[in-house]
Design a protein around this motif. Structure first.
Motif, PDB file in Angstrom:
ATOM      1  N   TRP A 167       0.889  -1.175  -0.124  1.00 17.58           N
ATOM      2  CA  TRP A 167       0.052   0.066   0.051  1.00 17.58           C
ATOM      3  C   TRP A 167       0.909   1.202   0.066  1.00 17.58           C
ATOM      4  CZ3 TRP A 167      -0.371   4.040   3.596  1.00 17.58           C
ATOM      5  CH2 TRP A 167       0.152   3.715   4.795  1.00 17.58           C
ATOM      6  N   GLN A 168       2.188   1.072   0.625  1.00 20.82           N
ATOM      7  CA  GLN A 168       3.087   2.328   0.628  1.00 20.82           C
ATOM      8  C   GLN A 168       3.556   2.583  -0.960  1.00 20.82           C
ATOM      9  OE1 GLN A 168       5.689   2.862   4.304  1.00 20.82           O
ATOM     10  NE2 GLN A 168       4.824   0.781   4.493  1.00 20.82           N
ATOM     11  N   ASP A 169       3.697   1.607  -1.432  1.00 16.58           N
ATOM     12  CA  ASP A 169       4.353   1.691  -3.132  1.00 16.58           C
ATOM     13  C   ASP A 169       3.185   2.239  -3.774  1.00 16.58           C
ATOM     14  OD1 ASP A 169       6.820   0.753  -2.445  1.00 16.58           O
ATOM     15  OD2 ASP A 169       6.243  -1.449  -2.841  1.00 16.58           O
ATOM     16  N   SER A 170       1.856   1.821  -3.432  1.00 14.94           N
ATOM     17  CA  SER A 170       0.774   2.253  -4.435  1.00 14.94           C
ATOM     18  C   SER A 170       0.506   3.974  -3.990  1.00 14.94           C
ATOM     19  CB  SER A 170      -0.479   1.607  -3.883  1.00 14.94           C
ATOM     20  OG  SER A 170      -0.409   0.162  -4.288  1.00 14.94           O
ATOM     21  N   LEU A 171       0.683   4.316  -2.901  1.00 13.71           N
ATOM     22  CA  LEU A 171       0.720   5.673  -2.306  1.00 13.71           C
ATOM     23  C   LEU A 171       1.570   6.517  -3.009  1.00 13.71           C
ATOM     24  CD1 LEU A 171       0.214   7.099   1.212  1.00 13.71           C
ATOM     25  CD2 LEU A 171       1.703   7.976  -0.529  1.00 13.71           C
ATOM     26  N   LEU A 172       2.815   5.878  -3.062  1.00  9.68           N
ATOM     27  CA  LEU A 172       3.942   6.640  -3.963  1.00  9.68           C
ATOM     28  C   LEU A 172       3.621   6.844  -5.316  1.00  9.68           C
ATOM     29  CD1 LEU A 172       6.536   8.193  -3.729  1.00  9.68           C
ATOM     30  CD2 LEU A 172       7.671   5.815  -3.794  1.00  9.68           C
ATOM     31  N   PHE A 173       3.291   5.592  -5.966  1.00  8.38           N
ATOM     32  CA  PHE A 173       3.143   5.413  -7.434  1.00  8.38           C
ATOM     33  C   PHE A 173       1.759   6.513  -7.672  1.00  8.38           C
ATOM     34  CE2 PHE A 173       0.739   4.030 -11.234  1.00  8.38           C
ATOM     35  CZ  PHE A 173       1.766   3.961 -12.068  1.00  8.38           C
ATOM     36  N   GLU A 174       0.897   6.536  -6.884  1.00  9.87           N
ATOM     37  CA  GLU A 174      -0.258   7.112  -7.272  1.00  9.87           C
ATOM     38  C   GLU A 174       0.297   8.927  -7.105  1.00  9.87           C
ATOM     39  OE1 GLU A 174      -3.194   5.964  -4.482  1.00  9.87           O
ATOM     40  OE2 GLU A 174      -3.568   4.423  -5.409  1.00  9.87           O
ATOM     41  N   SER A 175       1.119   9.132  -5.940  1.00  7.79           N
ATOM     42  CA  SER A 175       1.530  10.643  -6.126  1.00  7.79           C
ATOM     43  C   SER A 175       2.185  11.077  -7.026  1.00  7.79           C
ATOM     44  CB  SER A 175       2.291  10.705  -4.784  1.00  7.79           C
ATOM     45  OG  SER A 175       1.536  10.574  -3.617  1.00  7.79           O
ATOM     46  N   VAL A 176       3.026   9.965  -7.644  1.00  2.16           N
ATOM     47  CA  VAL A 176       3.726  10.621  -8.925  1.00  2.16           C
ATOM     48  C   VAL A 176       2.899  10.719 -10.016  1.00  2.16           C
ATOM     49  CG1 VAL A 176       5.751   9.527 -10.524  1.00  2.16           C
ATOM     50  CG2 VAL A 176       5.897   9.393  -7.972  1.00  2.16           C
ATOM     51  N   ALA A 177       2.122  10.010 -10.302  1.00  2.00           N
ATOM     52  CA  ALA A 177       0.865   9.546 -11.435  1.00  2.00           C
ATOM     53  C   ALA A 177       0.281  11.027 -11.515  1.00  2.00           C
ATOM     54  CB  ALA A 177       0.320   8.256 -11.494  1.00  2.00           C
ATOM     55  N   LEU A 178      -0.173  11.451 -10.180  1.00  2.00           N
ATOM     56  CA  LEU A 178      -1.134  12.545 -10.065  1.00  2.00           C
ATOM     57  C   LEU A 178      -0.475  13.734 -10.642  1.00  2.00           C
ATOM     58  CD1 LEU A 178      -3.800  13.799  -9.647  1.00  2.00           C
ATOM     59  CD2 LEU A 178      -3.275  13.971  -7.407  1.00  2.00           C
ATOM     60  N   SER A 179       0.986  13.691 -10.216  1.00  2.00           N
ATOM     61  CA  SER A 179       1.765  14.927 -10.465  1.00  2.00           C
ATOM     62  C   SER A 179       2.140  15.127 -12.092  1.00  2.00           C
ATOM     63  CB  SER A 179       2.776  15.230  -9.950  1.00  2.00           C
ATOM     64  OG  SER A 179       3.779  13.927  -9.942  1.00  2.00           O
ATOM     65  N   LEU A 180       2.221  13.774 -12.705  1.00  2.00           N
ATOM     66  CA  LEU A 180       2.661  13.956 -14.032  1.00  2.00           C
ATOM     67  C   LEU A 180       1.742  13.759 -14.818  1.00  2.00           C
ATOM     68  CD1 LEU A 180       5.870  11.716 -13.794  1.00  2.00           C
ATOM     69  CD2 LEU A 180       5.664  14.248 -13.811  1.00  2.00           C
ATOM     70  N   LEU A 181       0.579  13.397 -14.599  1.00  2.00           N
ATOM     71  CA  LEU A 181      -0.662  13.174 -15.379  1.00  2.00           C
ATOM     72  C   LEU A 181      -1.631  14.032 -15.439  1.00  2.00           C
ATOM     73  CD1 LEU A 181      -1.713   9.344 -15.198  1.00  2.00           C
ATOM     74  CD2 LEU A 181      -0.409  10.513 -17.026  1.00  2.00           C
ATOM     75  N   GLY A 182      -1.813  15.050 -14.166  1.00  2.00           N
ATOM     76  CA  GLY A 182      -2.828  15.850 -13.786  1.00  2.00           C
ATOM     77  C   GLY A 182      -4.319  15.014 -13.675  1.00  2.00           C
ATOM     78  N   ALA A 183      -4.932  15.881 -12.898  1.00  2.00           N
ATOM     79  CA  ALA A 183      -6.209  15.114 -12.421  1.00  2.00           C
ATOM     80  C   ALA A 183      -7.168  14.609 -13.639  1.00  2.00           C
ATOM     81  CB  ALA A 183      -7.152  16.433 -11.793  1.00  2.00           C
ATOM     82  N   GLU A 184      -7.217  15.389 -14.667  1.00  2.00           N
ATOM     83  CA  GLU A 184      -8.179  14.658 -15.734  1.00  2.00           C
ATOM     84  C   GLU A 184      -7.695  13.159 -16.149  1.00  2.00           C
ATOM     85  OE1 GLU A 184     -10.247  15.967 -19.838  1.00  2.00           O
ATOM     86  OE2 GLU A 184      -9.151  17.487 -18.796  1.00  2.00           O
ATOM     87  N   LYS A 185      -6.477  13.185 -16.522  1.00  2.00           N
ATOM     88  CA  LYS A 185      -5.848  12.047 -17.155  1.00  2.00           C
ATOM     89  C   LYS A 185      -5.660  11.070 -16.039  1.00  2.00           C
ATOM     90  CE  LYS A 185      -3.568  14.042 -21.059  1.00  2.00           C
ATOM     91  NZ  LYS A 185      -2.280  14.399 -21.709  1.00  2.00           N
ATOM     92  N   TYR A 186      -5.501  11.469 -14.692  1.00  2.00           N
ATOM     93  CA  TYR A 186      -5.130  10.468 -13.615  1.00  2.00           C
ATOM     94  C   TYR A 186      -6.755   9.659 -13.585  1.00  2.00           C
ATOM     95  CZ  TYR A 186      -4.527   8.786  -9.055  1.00  2.00           C
ATOM     96  OH  TYR A 186      -4.502   7.862  -7.758  1.00  2.00           O
ATOM     97  N   LYS A 187      -7.549  10.615 -13.644  1.00  2.00           N
ATOM     98  CA  LYS A 187      -8.843   9.888 -13.246  1.00  2.00           C
ATOM     99  C   LYS A 187      -9.441   8.952 -14.626  1.00  2.00           C
ATOM    100  CE  LYS A 187     -13.912  10.791 -12.779  1.00  2.00           C
ATOM    101  NZ  LYS A 187     -15.035  11.826 -12.603  1.00  2.00           N
ATOM    102  N   LYS A 188      -8.985   9.449 -15.811  1.00  2.00           N
ATOM    103  CA  LYS A 188      -9.373   8.593 -17.081  1.00  2.00           C
ATOM    104  C   LYS A 188      -8.426   7.350 -16.924  1.00  2.00           C
ATOM    105  CE  LYS A 188     -10.389  12.249 -20.504  1.00  2.00           C
ATOM    106  NZ  LYS A 188     -10.108  12.803 -21.855  1.00  2.00           N
ATOM    107  N   ALA A 189      -7.345   7.412 -16.436  1.00  2.00           N
ATOM    108  CA  ALA A 189      -6.434   6.210 -16.423  1.00  2.00           C
ATOM    109  C   ALA A 189      -6.950   5.067 -15.287  1.00  2.00           C
ATOM    110  CB  ALA A 189      -4.931   6.584 -16.234  1.00  2.00           C
ATOM    111  N   PHE A 190      -7.054   5.439 -14.052  1.00  2.00           N
ATOM    112  CA  PHE A 190      -7.325   4.758 -13.085  1.00  2.00           C
ATOM    113  C   PHE A 190      -8.665   4.688 -12.509  1.00  2.00           C
ATOM    114  CE2 PHE A 190      -2.892   6.604 -12.777  1.00  2.00           C
ATOM    115  CZ  PHE A 190      -2.037   5.203 -12.835  1.00  2.00           C
TER     116      PHE A 190
END
Length: 345
Positions: A167-190
């Motif tokens: 779960w800590q790996d997931s939290l870290l990955f999600e933080s990176v993903a949100l920062s680089l994708l932005g909110a709209e693309k993050y939601k579309k992806a996940f």
């Protein structure tokens, strides 16, 4: 002796979380209700969910359980939960709870859980002493983060405190993903599983950045829980940590002081981006009418007051937990763990 009792399954087992739990337990005891503690340690709530599933399948669920947002609807589909509409008048929810919170706890037009607070997940925490010693400034971009991490590593400190559990790996990955994708693309992806985003060059960049961060994590911390990693930061053994706002609750419970011992900033390239989760309790159908009545009377008196007094129990618990209070008037004012510190001082 108590006239009534409820068994509560949860994963509030770390310093800060324990104090918040104690506030709720004390409030129930004053209503003549015994809080029977069924705490499950570890895995960011995943272990607790597995235990809850086994209990439910055996026909013996607890009266109350802590459940994360998306799981509320899944349990409601199975017909095992009692509607919170039966406990609190619906128009009070609409008056005091933000829309996103109401959507999270709803299923087929009914409220199915009692929300307690909102956690912001995507924070970067810094050990102030290390940053001052090395004359570093908080990184605002990923390239700045790498430059800072290299200087910290050369100075003999662990750049990034990270436990390395799933779960800590997931939290870290999600933080990176949100920062680089932005909110709209993050939601579309996940959320929408949009293949065009999942297979894009931007997503590839997310994985590359996530891999880079592993250079700065101590192998000794692999498989350790978040509390261990957080103590590495507060004990000046590590300089940075990606973790939700509950980390401050732990440090505060252990006597550490915000702005003196540690700092928090946005995850690099994440200004105005907010990932969150909501702590909620669901009520299984075995809960008795007498306890329902006590909860209803208490909520009407303390949870939705016209004047928000921070000493009230369901407002006080988030301060101890150092998350964002669930009710809108306080959410408008308190947007970060540091603001909560000031408001509660």
């Amino acid at each position: 002796m108590f006239a009534n009792s409820i068994e509560v399954l949860h994963w509030w087992t770390a310093p800060g979380e324990i104090e918040a739990q104690a506030v709720l337990k004390d409030a129930l005891s004053k209503q003549g209700v015994e809080w029977k503690n069924f705490a499950i340690v570890g895995s960011g709530g995943n272990s607790a969910l597995r235990v809850l599933q086994m209990r439910a399948l055996s026909g013996n669920p607890p009266e109350v359980a802590q459940i994360k947002g998306p799981d509320i609807a899944e349990w409601a589909k199975m017909g095992m939960l009692t509607e919170v509409d039966n406990i609190v008048v619906a128009n009070l929810w609409e008056q005091y709870l933000p829309e996103i919170v109401r959507e999270t706890i709803s299923y087929k037009g009914h409220y199915m859980a009692l929300p307690l607070n909102v956690h912001r997940v995507n924070w970067l925490w810094l050990n102030k002493a290390i940053f001052e010693e090395l004359n570093l400034t908080a990184p605002q971009t990923w390239s700045q983060f790498i430059a800072v991490a290299e200087k910290i590593k050369k100075a003999g400190y662990i750049p990034l405190a990270h436990g390395g559990t799933t779960w800590q790996d997931s939290l870290l990955f999600e933080s990176v993903a949100l920062s680089l994708l932005g909110a709209e693309k993050y939601k579309k992806a996940f959320v929408d599983f949009d293949e065009s985003i999942l297979t894009s060059q931007q997503m590839l960049a997310v994985f590359k950045q996530f891999k880079v961060l592993n250079r700065y994590i101590s192998k000794e911390l692999q498989g350790k829980d978040w509390v261990t990693a957080s103590r590495m930061l507060s004990d000046k053994k590590a300089a940075m940590q990606f973790m939700g706002d509950w980390a401050k609750g732990m440090w505060q419970a252990e006597g550490k002081v915000a702005m003196q011992d540690y700092l928090c900033v946005d995850v690099p390239e994440s200004k105005h981006l907010f990932s969150y989760n909501i702590d909620s309790f669901v009520f299984f159908k075995k809960i008795t009418l007498s306890i329902k009545s006590l909860i209803k009377n208490y909520l009407l008196k303390h949870y939705f007051p016209m004047s928000f007094n921070r000493t009230l129990i369901l407002i006080k618990a988030p301060f101890l937990f150092v998350s964002i209070p669930i009710c809108t008037p306080l959410m408008i004012v308190l947007k970060s763990p540091m603001q909560i510190l000031i408001a509660d001082s």
